[in-house]
Write an enzyme that holds these catalytic residues in place. Structure first.
Site, PDB file in Angstrom:
ATOM      1  N   SER A 189       5.749  -6.258   2.664  1.00  0.00           N
ATOM      2  CA  SER A 189       6.961  -5.959   1.889  1.00  0.00           C
ATOM      3  C   SER A 189       8.218  -6.391   2.654  1.00  0.00           C
ATOM      4  CB  SER A 189       7.038  -4.455   1.602  1.00  0.00           C
ATOM      5  OG  SER A 189       5.858  -4.032   0.967  1.00  0.00           O
ATOM      6  N   GLY A 228      -6.561   1.639   8.464  1.00  0.00           N
ATOM      7  CA  GLY A 228      -5.625   1.208   9.506  1.00  0.00           C
ATOM      8  C   GLY A 228      -5.417  -0.301   9.525  1.00  0.00           C
ATOM      9  N   ARG A 229      -6.101  -1.010   8.607  1.00  0.00           N
ATOM     10  CA  ARG A 229      -6.056  -2.482   8.605  1.00  0.00           C
ATOM     11  C   ARG A 229      -6.340  -3.022  10.012  1.00  0.00           C
ATOM     12  NH1 ARG A 229      -1.469  -5.151   5.042  1.00  0.00           N
ATOM     13  NH2 ARG A 229      -0.186  -4.243   6.647  1.00  0.00           N
ATOM     14  N   HIS A 284     -24.894  16.442  18.689  1.00  0.00           N
ATOM     15  CA  HIS A 284     -24.471  15.369  17.786  1.00  0.00           C
ATOM     16  C   HIS A 284     -23.449  14.482  18.490  1.00  0.00           C
ATOM     17  CE1 HIS A 284     -21.234  18.378  17.146  1.00  0.00           C
ATOM     18  NE2 HIS A 284     -20.515  17.284  17.276  1.00  0.00           N
ATOM     19  N   ARG A 335       1.360  -5.291  -5.944  1.00  0.00           N
ATOM     20  CA  ARG A 335       1.317  -6.481  -5.091  1.00  0.00           C
ATOM     21  C   ARG A 335       1.615  -7.657  -6.006  1.00  0.00           C
ATOM     22  NH1 ARG A 335      -2.604  -3.360  -1.686  1.00  0.00           N
ATOM     23  NH2 ARG A 335      -1.506  -3.290   0.294  1.00  0.00           N
ATOM     24  N   ASP A 342       1.445   0.573  11.841  1.00  0.00           N
ATOM     25  CA  ASP A 342       1.342  -0.752  12.470  1.00  0.00           C
ATOM     26  C   ASP A 342       2.658  -1.527  12.483  1.00  0.00           C
ATOM     27  OD1 ASP A 342       1.482  -1.130   9.756  1.00  0.00           O
ATOM     28  OD2 ASP A 342      -0.119  -2.613   9.650  1.00  0.00           O
ATOM     29  N   ALA A 398     -13.841  13.000  19.414  1.00  0.00           N
ATOM     30  CA  ALA A 398     -14.941  12.076  19.095  1.00  0.00           C
ATOM     31  C   ALA A 398     -15.516  11.502  20.386  1.00  0.00           C
ATOM     32  CB  ALA A 398     -14.436  10.944  18.209  1.00  0.00           C
ATOM     33  N   HIS A 432     -10.025   5.791   0.318  1.00  0.00           N
ATOM     34  CA  HIS A 432      -8.670   6.024  -0.173  1.00  0.00           C
ATOM     35  C   HIS A 432      -8.203   7.467  -0.162  1.00  0.00           C
ATOM     36  CE1 HIS A 432      -8.830   1.824  -1.191  1.00  0.00           C
ATOM     37  NE2 HIS A 432      -7.519   1.886  -1.346  1.00  0.00           N
ATOM     38  N   ASP A 475       4.532  -4.356   6.410  1.00  0.00           N
ATOM     39  CA  ASP A 475       5.059  -5.640   6.888  1.00  0.00           C
ATOM     40  C   ASP A 475       5.102  -6.721   5.810  1.00  0.00           C
ATOM     41  OD1 ASP A 475       2.306  -5.821   6.932  1.00  0.00           O
ATOM     42  OD2 ASP A 475       2.218  -6.969   8.798  1.00  0.00           O
ATOM     43  N   GLY A 516       0.837  -1.203   0.000  1.00  0.00           N
ATOM     44  CA  GLY A 516       0.000   0.000   0.000  1.00  0.00           C
ATOM     45  C   GLY A 516       0.867   1.247   0.000  1.00  0.00           C
ATOM     46  N   ASP A 561      -0.864   3.093   8.207  1.00  0.00           N
ATOM     47  CA  ASP A 561      -1.485   2.349   9.319  1.00  0.00           C
ATOM     48  C   ASP A 561      -0.744   2.490  10.653  1.00  0.00           C
ATOM     49  OD1 ASP A 561      -3.185   1.482   7.331  1.00  0.00           O
ATOM     50  OD2 ASP A 561      -2.090  -0.392   6.999  1.00  0.00           O
ATOM     51  N   THR A 619       3.738   3.312   5.592  1.00  0.00           N
ATOM     52  CA  THR A 619       2.328   2.898   5.601  1.00  0.00           C
ATOM     53  C   THR A 619       1.534   3.897   6.448  1.00  0.00           C
ATOM     54  OG1 THR A 619       0.768   1.301   6.556  1.00  0.00           O
ATOM     55  CG2 THR A 619       2.995   1.173   7.378  1.00  0.00           C
ATOM     56  N   LYS A 676     -26.857  17.094  24.012  1.00  0.00           N
ATOM     57  CA  LYS A 676     -25.796  17.101  22.991  1.00  0.00           C
ATOM     58  C   LYS A 676     -26.400  17.158  21.600  1.00  0.00           C
ATOM     59  CE  LYS A 676     -21.372  15.348  23.864  1.00  0.00           C
ATOM     60  NZ  LYS A 676     -20.348  14.429  23.828  1.00  0.00           N
ATOM     61  N   ARG A 702      -5.108   7.854   1.758  1.00  0.00           N
ATOM     62  CA  ARG A 702      -3.799   7.417   1.255  1.00  0.00           C
ATOM     63  C   ARG A 702      -3.083   8.500   0.448  1.00  0.00           C
ATOM     64  NH1 ARG A 702      -3.431   2.095  -0.805  1.00  0.00           N
ATOM     65  NH2 ARG A 702      -3.843   0.603   0.818  1.00  0.00           N
TER      66      ARG A 702
HETATM   67  P1  ADP Z   1       2.401  -4.068   2.734  1.00  0.00           P
HETATM   68  O1  ADP Z   1       3.870  -4.043   2.474  1.00  0.00           O
HETATM   69  O2  ADP Z   1       1.784  -2.718   2.588  1.00  0.00           O
HETATM   70  O3  ADP Z   1       2.060  -4.775   4.022  1.00  0.00           O
HETATM   71  P2  ADP Z   1       1.469  -6.417   1.212  1.00  0.00           P
HETATM   72  O4  ADP Z   1       1.136  -7.210   2.405  1.00  0.00           O
HETATM   73  O5  ADP Z   1       0.502  -6.415   0.085  1.00  0.00           O
HETATM   74  O6  ADP Z   1       1.716  -4.880   1.536  1.00  0.00           O
HETATM   75  O7  ADP Z   1       2.873  -6.932   0.651  1.00  0.00           O
HETATM   76  C1  ADP Z   1       3.452  -6.353  -0.492  1.00  0.00           C
HETATM   77  C2  ADP Z   1       4.158  -7.404  -1.300  1.00  0.00           C
HETATM   78  O8  ADP Z   1       5.218  -7.991  -0.548  1.00  0.00           O
HETATM   79  C3  ADP Z   1       3.296  -8.591  -1.734  1.00  0.00           C
HETATM   80  O9  ADP Z   1       2.508  -8.337  -2.872  1.00  0.00           O
HETATM   81  C4  ADP Z   1       4.365  -9.650  -2.022  1.00  0.00           C
HETATM   82  O10 ADP Z   1       4.921  -9.484  -3.306  1.00  0.00           O
HETATM   83  C5  ADP Z   1       5.417  -9.342  -0.973  1.00  0.00           C
HETATM   84  N1  ADP Z   1       5.229 -10.271   0.164  1.00  0.00           N
HETATM   85  C6  ADP Z   1       4.259 -10.262   1.092  1.00  0.00           C
HETATM   86  N2  ADP Z   1       4.354 -11.327   1.928  1.00  0.00           N
HETATM   87  C7  ADP Z   1       5.428 -12.046   1.496  1.00  0.00           C
HETATM   88  C8  ADP Z   1       6.048 -13.271   1.902  1.00  0.00           C
HETATM   89  N3  ADP Z   1       5.589 -13.981   2.946  1.00  0.00           N
HETATM   90  N4  ADP Z   1       7.119 -13.701   1.203  1.00  0.00           N
HETATM   91  C9  ADP Z   1       7.592 -12.998   0.153  1.00  0.00           C
HETATM   92  N5  ADP Z   1       7.044 -11.861  -0.292  1.00  0.00           N
HETATM   93  C10 ADP Z   1       5.975 -11.380   0.354  1.00  0.00           C
END
Ligand code: ADP
Length: 319
Positions: free
Chosen positions: A105, A170-171, A215, A72, A129, A186, A249, A103, A11, A127, A125, A213, A252
């Site tokens: 990536s 935020g997933r 709202h 992706r 996270d 809020a 979106h 994560d 993302g 998020d 990201t 209140k 983003r």
């Molecule tokens: P983000 O990095 O935002 O968490 P994704 O979870 O979609 O996004 O991961 C991005 C890309 O990283 C995936 O499309 C894939 O190519 C690669 N990736 C994700 N998980 C793995 C994994 N377990 N092993 C190898 N490559 C991965």
């Protein structure tokens, strides 16, 4: 190390461009050759790789999205996919790779590191996270986008006595909802890290209504569930007119805030320093305003934590 590569993956988030710029300029400053990999791991496997010069990253620090594009790729998750990527890295003579993303990536970066290609992860990201860093690149910009949207919703909410449910991204993490909720005052913040006590949400809404209140705003993190379904439940339980907005979106996009530009510049440059120091399989971050780096496996196995004191405070301030 004389030749390095950089890619953005998963993302996208505002500030990724500032991070790419920092990587390219810092590498050139240290007299290295730097290559941009387009379309994330998909482009890496296909050899969509171009040499970057100082001018390649001019005029991008203020732009949202990523000039390297993101993608992706399911194929990259396979052994064969990773082999293809390694062949391309060999062909170009690239000795180290900087991966800007989340994560997912970093899982890819970890696989390449295991296979002998030093990779460094830069957390990008909205998020927020990723463990091991107080902030990820893009979070602050997204937060300000959410605040701006909720301020506008608040204006119309006051004009018609209504309850508003606003679903934010935020997933599985509640950071964006929590920070936006605190910044926007809020009435209720619903995040995946804290169990949803529906009855107390309803009681609070009724209490506020009885007190006059005008709202109420409920901020719902997407990890908790669907905003429309939640709004319907609230309307049925309270008999109050309820409207739902899913921000989607727009969160983003946009020009990165000053905070995100500075963060991205510092983290991108730090990643280059680590490769120069011969490090591999690290994720950079910022903790207490100090640049840090952690083992990528540790980052991938640690759970993300929310700031519970902040959650408590948001409840105390919205009684
Ligand atoms: P983000 O990095 O935002 O968490 P994704 O979870 O979609 O996004 O991961 C991005 C890309 O990283 C995936 O499309 C894939 O190519 C690669 N990736 C994700 N998980 C793995 C994994 N377990 N092993 C190898 N490559 C991965």
């Amino acid at each position: 190390m004389k030749k390095i590569g950089v890619l953005t993956s998963g993302g996208d988030s505002p500030g990724m461009n500032a991070a790419v710029r920092a990587v390219v300029r810092k590498a050139i400053f240290h007299e290295m050759e730097v290559y941009g990999v387009y379309n994330g791991y998909q482009g890496l496997m296909e050899g969509n790789i171009k040499r970057m010069e100082l001018g390649s990253v001019g005029d991008i620090i203020q732009r949202g999205g990523t000039i390297l594009y993101s993608a992706r790729s399911e194929e990259f998750k396979t052994e064969e996919g990773q082999q293809k990527a390694i062949e391309q890295l060999n062909k170009f003579g690239i000795e180290g790779l900087i991966v800007i993303g989340g994560d997912g990536s970093f899982r890819g970066a970890e696989k390449l590191t295991q296979k002998g290609y030093p990779c460094i992860g830069v957390p990008g990201t909205i998020d927020n996270d990723i463990p091991g860093t107080d902030f990820t690149i893009g979070f602050d910009t997204a937060l300000n986008t959410v605040i701006d949207a909720i301020d506008k919703i608040r204006d119309t909410a006051t004009s018609h006595e209504r309850t508003y449910v606003v679903e934010v991204m935020g997933r599985n993490a509640g950071d964006l909802a929590l920070w936006a909720g605190l910044a926007d005052g809020a009435e209720t913040i619903l995040i995946p890290e804290q169990p949803d006590d529906f009855d107390s949400v309803v009681r609070k809404l009724k209490r506020g209504h009885d007190r006059g209140k005008k709202h109420s705003i409920i901020i719902l993190a997407e990890g908790v569930g669907n905003g429309f379904a939640y709004g319907k439940r609230i309307e049925e339980a309270t008999d109050m007119e309820t409207r739902v907005t899913i921000l989607g979106h727009i969160q983003r996009g946009g020009s990165p805030t000053g905070f995100d530009r500075v963060l991205a510049s510092r983290l991108g440059a730090k990643a280059v320093d680590l490769l120069l120091d011969g490090k591999a399989g690290r994720v950079v971050g910022i903790q207490n305003n100090k640049l840090v780096d952690h083992d990528i496996v540790q980052i991938l196995t640690q759970p993300h934590k929310i700031d519970l004191d902040m959650y408590k405070l948001s409840n105390e301030l919205s009684i």
